[in-house]
Structures are given as C-alpha cells and as structure tokens.
Scaffold this active site. Structure first.
Site, PDB file in Angstrom:
ATOM      1  N   LYS A  17       0.852  -1.199   0.000  1.00 22.21           N
ATOM      2  CA  LYS A  17       0.000   0.000   0.000  1.00 22.21           C
ATOM      3  C   LYS A  17       0.883   1.242   0.000  1.00 22.21           C
ATOM      4  CE  LYS A  17       0.873   1.127   4.505  1.00 22.21           C
ATOM      5  NZ  LYS A  17       1.639   2.340   4.952  1.00 22.21           N
ATOM      6  N   GLY A 106       3.587  -1.531   4.264  1.00 22.40           N
ATOM      7  CA  GLY A 106       2.641  -2.449   4.883  1.00 22.40           C
ATOM      8  C   GLY A 106       2.911  -3.904   4.585  1.00 22.40           C
ATOM      9  N   SER A 110       0.272  -6.853   5.233  1.00 20.47           N
ATOM     10  CA  SER A 110      -0.337  -7.463   4.061  1.00 20.47           C
ATOM     11  C   SER A 110      -0.128  -8.972   4.059  1.00 20.47           C
ATOM     12  CB  SER A 110       0.236  -6.847   2.784  1.00 20.47           C
ATOM     13  OG  SER A 110      -0.476  -7.291   1.641  1.00 20.47           O
ATOM     14  N   ASP A 142      -2.793  -1.742  10.338  1.00 22.38           N
ATOM     15  CA  ASP A 142      -2.966  -1.742   8.882  1.00 22.38           C
ATOM     16  C   ASP A 142      -3.626  -3.015   8.358  1.00 22.38           C
ATOM     17  OD1 ASP A 142      -1.747   0.714   8.774  1.00 22.38           O
ATOM     18  OD2 ASP A 142       0.138  -0.002   7.924  1.00 22.38           O
TER      19      ASP A 142
END
Length: 289
Positions: A17, A106, A110, A142
C-alpha cells in the site's frame, strides 16, 4: 456434487500500500496516535504459499532473517485464526519476500492479511470479512485495510475505513536502502500531532488527490535518516512531487504512464532500489471473504 476443498493454495499475493497522505490528528491516553490517511493498493507484492496440515501444526518453511518464526505476523495470524475458531487444521507456509522491511508499504501487515484470507478458504471456515477484520486488528492497525480489499480513507488508529474510488495511476516507488522502525518515528518529540481533521469530501473534491495534504511523519524520518531525505530530494527533482509512504523508508511519485516512470527509474542511483507499480482497485484475494 460440490468440488472438494483445496489442500494447497499457491501464489497468493500480498500487495503493498501507499499512503497518499497521512495526517496525525492527536494522541490517545493509551499512547496510540489518531490518524487520517488514504490507502492505495499497488501491484508490488509478496507472494505466499500454503499447504494444509492435518496435525494442527503451524510451520513457516522459510523464516525471514532476524525474525523468529513465533513472532512472524503470518504465523501469529494463523495461530490467532486457530484459537478464534477452534480449527484443528494446521498449515505449512512459505513467503517469496519482495517488499522491503521497514519500508512503509505495509508488507508485514499485508502478509498477515493474505494469511487470514487464504486460511479462511483452506481451512473451510467461511468467516465473513468483518470477522476477519476484527481479528486482524489484533495483529496490527494496517491489517484490517488489506482485509477490506478496497482502497480506503482511514481514521482512528487506521481501523475506521471507508472505501474510496481512486483514479488509475502509475507510481515509481524508491527504497533508499534503510529500514525505518515505526516506533522511532511516532515517539519522536518533534512529530506533528495536531493536524486539524478533515472530512472525506475534502480529499475527494481535490482535482489531483495524489497531491493532497502531506505526510506528517515525513519530516521526522527525513531528519533521522539521511537517505530518506536524499531520496525525497532526488525524486522531487525528477518528478516535481515526491512523498514518503507510512513511516518510511519508501518514497514515491505518481506518473502519467509506465514509460515515463521507467525512464526515471533508469536514472536511479545505484545504492537505491526502485519499482514501477500500477494502482489496484481491489485486493487480488478480495473474493476469499
């Protein structure tokens, strides 16, 4: 007759991201900072592979250097899902790591989200997205964004999400060769913590949203890490606009087409690495929940 459930899931993407802007609006009594940001998915990614086990064991087949398997977010995500559901299956997982650690993209979050999405299918759990997002928040602020599966405007500590539509874009993302630990940035006394809150309409009304606002963490990271400052200055001189993602170290600029971005990438100083990435509208595994 229904098809049998898979026992392996190969080549599961965990996309990065970018934070198109990141404002720190305050600090809570528990020490967490309140933020506003827009998350943009891009097609630079890690790739994960999963093989279901009948014995309940969680095995990381290729642990990252310096990261004990028990602390790896993918292992923690798998165990959290086991504990929350009572699932008796286990998994052997492997990661083809491409996203830089400490890069502000991230990557670890992720990877954790992709693990939850993949195991939701591999273990035949069929949990709804909202349940996975609630579990994911325990792993990191996140993680719920990656589970949402859409680009989003985020508030709170990053968990209050509203999907947004963003124009198709091409980005040049540069990693300046340093790892920036997030706590070192948020704990800095020089960090701006009182940016006035906006409403989502302020961002959406901007004709060129990629130039909206600023990243409040950028000045601190650039002061602490000279290579971040150098990369920002270099990219600014080649694009007219550059910004850091998250708490760093990666910086990025938007371009009108791939060829233009590739031309700049070809001039990148040899001590840095770069990637031309396209925007994504949806997480590649969005259908898994």
């Amino acid at each position: 007759m229904s098809s049998p459930s898979p026992t392996e899931l190969e080549n599961c993407p965990a996309p990065a991201k970018l934070n198109l802007f990141l404002h720190v609006t305050g600090r809570r009594a528990d020490g967490y900072h309140t933020l506003q940001t827009v998350f943009q998915l891009i097609d630079w990614q890690d790739t994960l592979h999963f093989s279901r086990r009948a014995d309940g064991r969680i095995i990381h087949a290729n642990p990252l250097d310096g990261v004990p398997p028990d602390t790896d977010l993918t292992v923690r995500a798998a165990r959290l899902l086991q504990e929350a559901t009572g699932c008796r299956y286990g998994v052997e997982l492997r990661i083809d790591k491409q996203l830089p650690r400490g890069g502000g993209l991230g990557g670890g979050s992720s990877d954790a989200a992709t693990t939850l999405l993949a195991l939701n299918r591999l273990w035949q759990l069929d949990l709804p997205r909202a349940t996975l997002m609630s579990l994911g928040l325990a792993l990191g602020a996140d993680v719920p964004f990656f589970l949402l599966g859409r680009n989003a405007f985020a508030e709170g500590i990053g968990e209050a999400l509203q999907p947004v539509s963003l124009p198709a874009s091409v980005y040049l993302v540069i990693h300046p060769g340093v790892e920036v630990p997030t706590p070192a940035i948020f704990s800095d006394e020089g960090l701006t913590r009182d940016t006035p809150p906006i409403i989502i309409a302020d961002f959406l009304a901007c004709h060129f949203p990629h130039g909206f606002g600023r990243n409040d963490l950028q000045a601190v990271a650039a002061r602490k890490y000279a290579e971040v400052a150098h990369a920002l200055a270099w990219l600014e001189s080649h694009s007219g606009h550059a910004r850091m993602s998250g708490s760093g170290a990666c910086v990025f600029a938007r371009y009108t087409d791939v060829a233009e971005a590739q031309e700049v990438l070809a001039q990148l100083p040899s001590q840095w690495t770069g990637k031309v990435a396209r925007s994504l509208d949806r997480h590649p595994l969005a259908a898994y929940a």
